[in-house]
Design an enzyme around this catalytic site. Structure first.
Site, PDB file in Angstrom:
ATOM      1  N   GLU A 141      -0.914 -10.564   3.307  1.00 37.93           N
ATOM      2  CA  GLU A 141      -0.601  -9.736   4.472  1.00 37.93           C
ATOM      3  C   GLU A 141      -0.894 -10.502   5.759  1.00 37.93           C
ATOM      4  O   GLU A 141      -0.094 -10.495   6.699  1.00 37.93           O
ATOM      5  CB  GLU A 141      -1.424  -8.443   4.431  1.00 37.93           C
ATOM      6  CG  GLU A 141      -0.967  -7.466   3.362  1.00 37.93           C
ATOM      7  CD  GLU A 141      -1.888  -6.282   3.190  1.00 37.93           C
ATOM      8  OE1 GLU A 141      -1.446  -5.283   2.600  1.00 37.93           O
ATOM      9  OE2 GLU A 141      -3.054  -6.343   3.622  1.00 37.93           O
ATOM     10  N   GLY A 196       0.816  -1.209   0.000  1.00 36.26           N
ATOM     11  CA  GLY A 196       0.000   0.000   0.000  1.00 36.26           C
ATOM     12  C   GLY A 196       0.844   1.251   0.000  1.00 36.26           C
ATOM     13  O   GLY A 196       2.077   1.197   0.037  1.00 36.26           O
TER      14      GLY A 196
END
Length: 223
Positions: A103, A29
């Site tokens: 993640e 991100g």
């Protein structure tokens, strides 16, 4: 401070949690990208990193940082990643970057999870940000109906007019309209739906530390 300046500040602050000579976990991100850029400045101090997405792996490699397969290691001291929302108890919504499954896998191996985000991500109640759910493509409609039964509004995430395909070859359903009172319970409930790969609730394994960028500087929370 602008939002990007806040992200830059927390990325710098996260460097102190990097253990010299070790392999660290790195998220995905915009805020994680700032951290990768900071990590590049001290790349000679670490052995390398495990990436939570192909995009993160490419950015790490562009800085000359060795990228390891998670199957090659037994444990990591720290995993550093952003969040779309985080509560004062350390529960998070993640997955805006479509990397929620990897993640969650990488975070599960780390001894410590450090969340880095701008202060706007701190919320009293999770759910204003759409909750991502990664699903097996053939189960998309079945899972969507079950998510709707939980009170949410499921929407298939699209890219260029077609279903977005994750690094795992799956689809993402974003669930709108949820006010999540018990994140850990909802995480377990959604993960038990057949066809779900994982949900972007990080409550059972939430953050241990949050570094939040504010106009006054970096705010540190410990959970």
């Amino acid at each position: 401070m602008t939002q990007d300046e806040m992200k830059q500040a927390v990325a710098r602050a996260a460097i102190e949690y990097v253990v010299p000579g070790e392999i660290i976990g790195v998220g995905t991100g915009s805020t994680a990208n700032f951290f990768i850029d900071e990590l590049g400045k001290i790349k000679d101090r670490i052995k390398g990193a495990v990436a939570s997405s192909e995009a993160t792996a490419q950015r790490l490699k562009s800085h000359g940082i060795a990228v390891f397969d998670l199957n090659e290691i037994d444990a990591m001291s720290v995993y550093i990643d952003g969040a779309d929302e985080i509560t004062a108890q350390g529960a998070m919504i993640k997955g805006g970057g479509a990397a929620l499954t990897r993640e969650k896998i990488v975070a599960s191996v780390a001894k410590q999870f450090v969340c880095i985000a701008d202060g706007s991500k701190l919320v009293d109640l999770l759910g204003n940000f759409p909750l991502p759910v990664e699903v097996i493509p053939m189960a998309q409609a079945v899972v969507a109906r079950k998510l709707a039964a939980l009170g949410g509004e499921p929407r298939l995430r699209l890219k260029d007019g077609k279903p977005l395909v994750t690094d795992n070859g799956c689809f993402i359903i974003d669930v709108l309209g949820l006010k999540i009172q018990d994140p850990a319970e909802l995480e377990a409930q959604i993960n038990n739906i057949v066809g779900v790969v994982t949900v972007g609730l990080f409550a059972r394994r939430g953050a241990d530390i949050a570094l939040l960028g504010t106009a006054e500087g970096v705010k540190r929370l410990t959970f």
